[in-house]
Design a protein around this motif. Structure first.
Motif, PDB file in Angstrom:
ATOM      1  N   PRO A  88       0.819  -1.209   0.000  1.00  0.00           N
ATOM      2  CA  PRO A  88       0.000   0.000   0.000  1.00  0.00           C
ATOM      3  C   PRO A  88       0.858   1.266   0.000  1.00  0.00           C
ATOM      4  N   GLU A  89       2.043   1.193   0.618  1.00  0.00           N
ATOM      5  CA  GLU A  89       2.944   2.354   0.656  1.00  0.00           C
ATOM      6  C   GLU A  89       4.365   1.842   0.912  1.00  0.00           C
ATOM      7  N   ALA A  90       5.352   2.670   0.607  1.00  0.00           N
ATOM      8  CA  ALA A  90       6.749   2.287   0.843  1.00  0.00           C
ATOM      9  C   ALA A  90       7.138   2.702   2.259  1.00  0.00           C
ATOM     10  N   ASP A  91       6.747   1.899   3.222  1.00  0.00           N
ATOM     11  CA  ASP A  91       6.938   2.227   4.628  1.00  0.00           C
ATOM     12  C   ASP A  91       8.199   1.516   5.137  1.00  0.00           C
ATOM     13  N   GLU A  92       9.243   2.320   5.364  1.00  0.00           N
ATOM     14  CA  GLU A  92      10.521   1.709   5.781  1.00  0.00           C
ATOM     15  C   GLU A  92      10.400   0.943   7.084  1.00  0.00           C
ATOM     16  N   ALA A  93       9.558   1.468   7.984  1.00  0.00           N
ATOM     17  CA  ALA A  93       9.410   0.835   9.301  1.00  0.00           C
ATOM     18  C   ALA A  93       8.782  -0.559   9.159  1.00  0.00           C
ATOM     19  N   TRP A  94       8.096  -0.803   8.063  1.00  0.00           N
ATOM     20  CA  TRP A  94       7.530  -2.124   7.785  1.00  0.00           C
ATOM     21  C   TRP A  94       8.510  -2.955   6.942  1.00  0.00           C
ATOM     22  N   LEU A  95       9.085  -2.303   5.921  1.00  0.00           N
ATOM     23  CA  LEU A  95       9.946  -3.032   4.984  1.00  0.00           C
ATOM     24  C   LEU A  95      11.199  -3.603   5.644  1.00  0.00           C
ATOM     25  N   ALA A  96      11.814  -2.833   6.545  1.00  0.00           N
ATOM     26  CA  ALA A  96      13.081  -3.292   7.129  1.00  0.00           C
ATOM     27  C   ALA A  96      12.894  -4.598   7.904  1.00  0.00           C
ATOM     28  N   PRO A  97      11.951  -4.677   8.855  1.00  0.00           N
ATOM     29  CA  PRO A  97      11.783  -5.959   9.548  1.00  0.00           C
ATOM     30  C   PRO A  97      11.238  -7.065   8.644  1.00  0.00           C
ATOM     31  N   PHE A  98      10.411  -6.706   7.658  1.00  0.00           N
ATOM     32  CA  PHE A  98       9.913  -7.725   6.728  1.00  0.00           C
ATOM     33  C   PHE A  98      11.088  -8.368   5.994  1.00  0.00           C
ATOM     34  N   ALA A  99      11.964  -7.518   5.447  1.00  0.00           N
ATOM     35  CA  ALA A  99      13.129  -8.032   4.713  1.00  0.00           C
ATOM     36  C   ALA A  99      14.020  -8.836   5.654  1.00  0.00           C
ATOM     37  N   GLN A 100      14.140  -8.388   6.882  1.00  0.00           N
ATOM     38  CA  GLN A 100      15.010  -9.084   7.828  1.00  0.00           C
ATOM     39  C   GLN A 100      14.504 -10.507   8.104  1.00  0.00           C
ATOM     40  N   GLY A 101      13.210 -10.628   8.376  1.00  0.00           N
ATOM     41  CA  GLY A 101      12.628 -11.953   8.651  1.00  0.00           C
ATOM     42  C   GLY A 101      12.740 -12.865   7.437  1.00  0.00           C
ATOM     43  N   LEU A 102      12.454 -12.287   6.278  1.00  0.00           N
ATOM     44  CA  LEU A 102      12.504 -13.048   5.020  1.00  0.00           C
ATOM     45  C   LEU A 102      13.925 -13.531   4.727  1.00  0.00           C
ATOM     46  N   LEU A 103      14.890 -12.611   4.804  1.00  0.00           N
ATOM     47  CA  LEU A 103      16.248 -12.930   4.357  1.00  0.00           C
ATOM     48  C   LEU A 103      16.996 -13.777   5.380  1.00  0.00           C
ATOM     49  N   ALA A 104      16.617 -13.665   6.657  1.00  0.00           N
ATOM     50  CA  ALA A 104      17.255 -14.534   7.658  1.00  0.00           C
ATOM     51  C   ALA A 104      16.907 -15.993   7.365  1.00  0.00           C
ATOM     52  N   LEU A 105      15.634 -16.262   7.048  1.00  0.00           N
ATOM     53  CA  LEU A 105      15.250 -17.640   6.730  1.00  0.00           C
ATOM     54  C   LEU A 105      15.904 -18.080   5.412  1.00  0.00           C
ATOM     55  N   ALA A 106      15.953 -17.153   4.455  1.00  0.00           N
ATOM     56  CA  ALA A 106      16.595 -17.466   3.171  1.00  0.00           C
ATOM     57  C   ALA A 106      18.054 -17.869   3.396  1.00  0.00           C
ATOM     58  N   ASP A 107      18.752 -17.094   4.215  1.00  0.00           N
ATOM     59  CA  ASP A 107      20.162 -17.403   4.491  1.00  0.00           C
ATOM     60  C   ASP A 107      20.295 -18.752   5.189  1.00  0.00           C
ATOM     61  N   ALA A 108      19.391 -19.018   6.127  1.00  0.00           N
ATOM     62  CA  ALA A 108      19.465 -20.274   6.879  1.00  0.00           C
ATOM     63  C   ALA A 108      19.355 -21.478   5.947  1.00  0.00           C
ATOM     64  N   HIS A 109      18.679 -21.295   4.809  1.00  0.00           N
ATOM     65  CA  HIS A 109      18.499 -22.416   3.882  1.00  0.00           C
ATOM     66  C   HIS A 109      19.319 -22.246   2.603  1.00  0.00           C
ATOM     67  N   GLY A 110      20.204 -21.262   2.559  1.00  0.00           N
ATOM     68  CA  GLY A 110      21.011 -21.045   1.357  1.00  0.00           C
ATOM     69  C   GLY A 110      20.157 -20.802   0.134  1.00  0.00           C
ATOM     70  N   CYS A 111      19.044 -20.066   0.304  1.00  0.00           N
ATOM     71  CA  CYS A 111      18.099 -19.830  -0.786  1.00  0.00           C
ATOM     72  C   CYS A 111      18.208 -18.350  -1.172  1.00  0.00           C
ATOM     73  N   GLU A 112      18.644 -18.066  -2.411  1.00  0.00           N
ATOM     74  CA  GLU A 112      18.998 -16.699  -2.785  1.00  0.00           C
ATOM     75  C   GLU A 112      17.834 -15.959  -3.437  1.00  0.00           C
ATOM     76  N   LEU A 113      17.642 -14.692  -3.029  1.00  0.00           N
ATOM     77  CA  LEU A 113      16.631 -13.835  -3.659  1.00  0.00           C
ATOM     78  C   LEU A 113      17.191 -13.332  -4.986  1.00  0.00           C
ATOM     79  N   ILE A 114      16.626 -13.778  -6.105  1.00  0.00           N
ATOM     80  CA  ILE A 114      17.222 -13.476  -7.413  1.00  0.00           C
ATOM     81  C   ILE A 114      16.376 -12.518  -8.248  1.00  0.00           C
ATOM     82  N   GLY A 115      15.204 -12.108  -7.757  1.00  0.00           N
ATOM     83  CA  GLY A 115      14.399 -11.190  -8.554  1.00  0.00           C
ATOM     84  C   GLY A 115      13.004 -11.092  -8.003  1.00  0.00           C
ATOM     85  N   GLY A 116      12.154 -10.366  -8.715  1.00  0.00           N
ATOM     86  CA  GLY A 116      10.780 -10.227  -8.250  1.00  0.00           C
ATOM     87  C   GLY A 116      10.079  -9.106  -8.960  1.00  0.00           C
TER      88      GLY A 116
END
Ligand code: ADP
Ligand code: MG
Length: 354
Positions: A88-116
Motif C-alpha cells: 500500500p505504501e513504501a513504509d521503511e518501518a515495515w519493509l526493514a523488519p519484513f526483509a530481515q525476517g525473510l532474508l534470515a530464513l533465506a540465508d538459513a536455507h542457502g536460498c537466494e533472492l534473485i528477482g521479483g
C-alpha cells in the motif's frame, strides 16, 4: 523512496550461486547436470492468509517458509526464490523488519533472492521458489515421472504413515486470536510461534528421498493433506487418533486434559467444548507446515535415521490400505466418529482459499 530505491535497499543481495540476480530483466540460474528443478509458488494476501497488523518480521519469515515447505515435501534442496510484492505504501518501518525476517530464513536455507516485482496495491506477497532434486531415469514408484523427488503418488497398501513434528498448534492459535478458545498466555505465545514462524522441514524432506514412498506438506490440515496422498496414490488409510492427538503441543493445557480429550469427538467444536475444538485443530487445522509421508514397513529404520539426521521427530500414525477412504480409529482399532462434515465446515470457517 521510489520503487528502485526500495528494491536496491531492501531486496538486492549478493547471489553467489545464481549466474545473475536482481537488476536485469531476468535472473539466470545454472541447472546442474543430472539435476531437475523443483518449482513452487505460494501467495499470501492480507486479511485472507494473515492479519494486516501481523509483525512484519514474522510475516517475512512465514511467506518464505510456506514456499520452502513445498520444496521440503518434494525432497528438494532450495536454491533461489523470486518475490512479488504489492504494498500500500513504501513504509521503511515495515519493509526493514519484513526483509530481515525473510532474508534470515533465506540465508538459513542457502536460498537466494534473485528477482521479483514490486507494485503499489493492497498488501500481498507472492513467492516462487526454485529447488533441485536428482533426476532418476527409472523410479518404480512412479514409472512415468523420471525423478527422485517425493510425490503425492507412489504409496502402497501396507505402507506406514508418518507425520513430522507437532500438529494443530498453529490452528489453535488462530482460533484463540479469533476469540473461539481461551488459552493461558504462555500457551498462546507458544502456539502463536507455530502460526507465525513455522519451520519448513527441508532437511527431513531431503533425507526421505529414496525412503518415503509418498509425501505432502501439512498446510491445510492433516486430513486434507493426507487426503491428497490417498487420492494421488488411489488408496485409503487408517489413522490412529491415539497417536495423533498427543501431537498437539498445547494438549495438556486443556480442561479435562488428556483423559477426556478423545471423548470430545462427539461434540461440536465451539467455545463450550474447547477440547473438541483443539481436536479439530490437530486433525483438520492448517498452517503446521509439517510433512505427512508414507514408507514401507521395511523402511522403519531408514525413516528413523532420516529423522535423526535431520533433527526432526517423526511419529507413525497409521497405515495405508487398499480400501478407499480415511478411517479414524482408536487404539483398539474401533472406528471413532469421523465427523467429516464438521471438518469440512471447520475448514470453510477458517476463511482460507482451497
Ligand atoms: P521488469 O519491469 O523488467 O520486469 P522491474 O523494473 O520490475 O523489472 O525490476 C527491476 C529488477 O528488480 C528486476 O531484476 C526484478 O527481478 C527486481 N525486483 C523487482 N522487485 C523485486 C523484489 N520485490 N525483490 C527482489 N527483486 C525485485
Ligand atoms: Mg523487463
Amino acid at each position: 523512496m521510489g520503487e528502485f530505491d526500495l528494491i536496491r535497499r531492501f531486496f538486492t543481495r549478493p547471489t553467489p550461486h545464481a549466474v545473475l540476480g536482481v537488476g536485469d530483466d531476468c535472473a539466470l540460474l545454472q541447472s546442474a547436470p543430472g539435476m531437475q528443478m523443483a518449482i513452487s509458488t505460494d501467495m499470501l494476501v492480507s486479511g485472507r492468509h494473515f492479519f494486516a497488523d501481523t509483525d512484519p518480521q514474522a510475516l517475512g519469515h512465514k511467506c518464505l517458509a510456506v514456499n520452502l515447505s513445498d520444496l521440503a515435501a518434494c525432497g528438494a534442496r532450495p536454491l533461489a526464490f523470486t518475490l512479488a510484492l504489492a504494498l500500500p505504501e513504501a513504509d521503511e518501518a515495515w519493509l526493514a523488519p519484513f526483509a530481515q525476517g525473510l532474508l534470515a530464513l533465506a540465508d538459513a536455507h542457502g536460498c537466494e533472492l534473485i528477482g521479483g516485482d514490486t507494485t503499489r496495491g493492497p498488501l500481498s506477497i507472492c513467492i516462487t521458489v526454485f529447488g533441485e532434486v536428482p533426476a532418476q531415469s527409472r523410479n518404480p514408484r512412479h514409472p512415468l515421472v523420471p525423478t527422485s523427488a517425493l510425490l503425492r503418488s507412489g504409496a502402497q497398501a501396507g505402507d506406514d504413515i508418518y507425520v513430522s513434528g507437532t500438529l494443530g498448534d498453529a490452528a489453535l492459535a488462530l482460533q484463540a486470536l479469533w476469540g473461539q478458545v481461551a488459552l493461558p498466555p504462555e500457551v498462546l505465545v507458544q502456539a502463536r510461534q507455530r502460526l507465525e514462524r513455522p519451520s519448513p522441514r527441508v532437511a527431513l524432506g531431503q533425507a526421505l528421498r529414496g525412503v518415503a514412498s509418498a509425501c505432502a506438506d501439512v498446510s491445510d490440515g492433516l486430513i486434507g493433506d493426507l487426503g491428497h496422498i490417498l487420492e494421488r496414490s488411489a488408496l485409503g488409510a487408517r489413522v490412529d487418533t491415539e497417536r495423533v492427538l498427543p501431537l498437539l503441543a498445547a494438549r495438556s493445557h486443556f480442561p479435562g486434559g488428556s483423559v477426556q480429550f478423545d471423548q470430545q469427538l462427539s461434540h461440536a467444536p465451539d467455545a463450550q467444548h474447547p477440547a473438541a475444538l483443539a481436536l479439530q485443530c490437530v486433525l483438520a487445522g492448517g498452517d503446521d507446515y509439517e510433512l505427512v509421508f508414507c514408507a514401507a514397513p521395511a523402511q522403519r529404520d531408514a525413516v528413523q535415521a532420516a529423522a535423526t539426521q535431520s533433527g526432526t521427530p517423526v511419529t507413525r500414525i497409521g497405515t495405508m490400505q487398499a480400501a478407499p477412504g480415511l478411517h479414524l480409529v482408536d487404539g483398539q482399532g474401533r472406528t471413532v466418529a469421523p465427523q467429516f462434515a464438521s471438518f469440512d465446515h471447520f475448514s470453510a470457517s477458517r476463511s482460507r482459499p482451497a
